[in-house]
Write a protein that holds these residues in place. Structure first.
Motif, PDB file in Angstrom:
ATOM      1  N   GLY A 164       2.926  -4.448  -5.906  1.00  0.00           N
ATOM      2  CA  GLY A 164       2.045  -5.230  -6.639  1.00  0.00           C
ATOM      3  C   GLY A 164       3.174  -5.926  -7.660  1.00  0.00           C
ATOM      4  N   LEU A 165       4.188  -5.574  -8.260  1.00  0.00           N
ATOM      5  CA  LEU A 165       4.921  -6.490  -9.167  1.00  0.00           C
ATOM      6  C   LEU A 165       5.774  -7.119  -8.073  1.00  0.00           C
ATOM      7  N   LYS A 166       6.516  -6.974  -7.141  1.00  0.00           N
ATOM      8  CA  LYS A 166       7.493  -7.617  -6.378  1.00  0.00           C
ATOM      9  C   LYS A 166       6.569  -8.782  -5.337  1.00  0.00           C
ATOM     10  N   ASP A 167       5.302  -8.418  -4.868  1.00  0.00           N
ATOM     11  CA  ASP A 167       4.667  -9.418  -4.041  1.00  0.00           C
ATOM     12  C   ASP A 167       3.601  -9.954  -4.511  1.00  0.00           C
ATOM     13  N   SER A 168       2.941  -9.221  -5.721  1.00  0.00           N
ATOM     14  CA  SER A 168       1.685  -9.883  -6.338  1.00  0.00           C
ATOM     15  C   SER A 168       0.466  -9.150  -6.035  1.00  0.00           C
ATOM     16  N   VAL A 169      -0.206  -9.098  -6.910  1.00  0.00           N
ATOM     17  CA  VAL A 169      -1.507  -8.164  -6.933  1.00  0.00           C
ATOM     18  C   VAL A 169      -2.588  -8.917  -5.825  1.00  0.00           C
ATOM     19  N   ASP A 170      -2.228 -10.197  -5.415  1.00  0.00           N
ATOM     20  CA  ASP A 170      -3.135 -10.739  -4.671  1.00  0.00           C
ATOM     21  C   ASP A 170      -2.731 -11.014  -3.078  1.00  0.00           C
ATOM     22  N   SER A 171      -1.591 -10.217  -2.739  1.00  0.00           N
ATOM     23  CA  SER A 171      -0.874  -9.986  -1.605  1.00  0.00           C
ATOM     24  C   SER A 171      -1.615  -9.002  -0.638  1.00  0.00           C
ATOM     25  N   SER A 172      -1.696  -9.466   0.810  1.00  0.00           N
ATOM     26  CA  SER A 172      -2.105  -8.316   1.641  1.00  0.00           C
ATOM     27  C   SER A 172      -1.432  -7.104   1.582  1.00  0.00           C
TER      28      SER A 172
END
Length: 174
Positions: free
Chosen positions: A82-90
Motif C-alpha cells: 500500500g505504501l509503495k504502490d498506493s492503496v488504490d492499486s490492484s
C-alpha cells in the motif's frame, strides 16, 4: 557469435526472476512481511511466558498463540504494498483481500478445529485403557487464534510494514 547460455539484454533490463535472491532480499514488501512474521513468532515465546510463567522455545515454530504471526505476515506485506504502490492499486487490493481471508480463517475454521481437538483429547483421556484409541497421541489444539490475537498480529504487521518501508525509502528511495 553468441555463446550458449549467453543473454543479450538491453541496458537496465532486469535479469530473469528480477535478479534472483538479491532481488528478493531487496523487495521492501517481502522483507516487511518476513520481518513482521519473525517478530510476531518471536514474541510468542514471551507472551506465552507472561501468561503461563513457562519459557517455551517451541513457540518459535508453533502455530496459534499471541500474536498471530500469519496475520502479521500478510498485513506487513499489505502495508508495504500500500505504501509503495498506493492503496488504490490492484496489487494492494489483492493483498488486502488475501489478508482478510487469512484473518478470517485464523479466527474461524482454525480456531474451531483447535477447540474440537481439545474436546477429542479430553474424550480420549476418559476412555478405558483397553480401548483401541486410548493410546492415541493427543491432537494439536493450538491451531487458530482469538480475535484479540489476530488484532495484535495485524498491529504488528502494520507497524513493522510501515517502519521497514519508511526506513527503506529513507535509505534507498522509491
Amino acid at each position: 557469435g553468441a555463446r550458449f547460455g549467453a543473454t543479450s539484454r538491453p541496458a537496465g533490463a532486469m535479469a530473469p526472476l528480477g535478479g534472483g535472491v538479491p532481488a528478493l532480499i531487496s523487495s521492501p514488501a517481502l522483507m516487511s512481511a518476513l520481518l513482521a512474521f519473525s517478530f510476531a513468532q518471536s514474541a510468542k515465546v514471551f507472551t506465552h511466558w507472561y501468561s503461563t510463567g513457562k519459557l517455551d522455545w517451541g513457540r518459535l515454530v508453533g502455530s496459534g498463540g499471541m500474536p498471530s504471526s500469519h496475520t502479521a505476515l500478510v498485513v506487513g506485506l499489505t502495508t508495504a504494498v500500500g505504501l509503495k504502490d498506493s492503496v488504490d492499486s490492484s496489487l494492494f487490493a489483492l493483498c488486502l483481500v488475501f489478508s482478510l481471508v487469512v484473518m478470517y480463517d485464523a479466527t474461524g475454521v482454525r480456531l474451531q478445529a483447535g477447540r474440537q481437538a481439545e474436546v477429542l483429547n479430553q474424550m480420549i483421556l476418559e476412555l478405558p485403557q483397553q480401548h483401541p484409541v486410548s493410546d492415541t497421541r493427543p491432537l494439536r489444539d493450538s491451531l487458530g487464534h482469538t480475535p484479540v490475537e489476530v488484532g495484535a498480529g495485524a498491529m504488528v504487521g502494520v507497524v513493522i510494514g510501515w517502519l521497514h518501508y519508511s526506513m527503506w525509502i529513507t535509505q534507498w528511495g522509491p
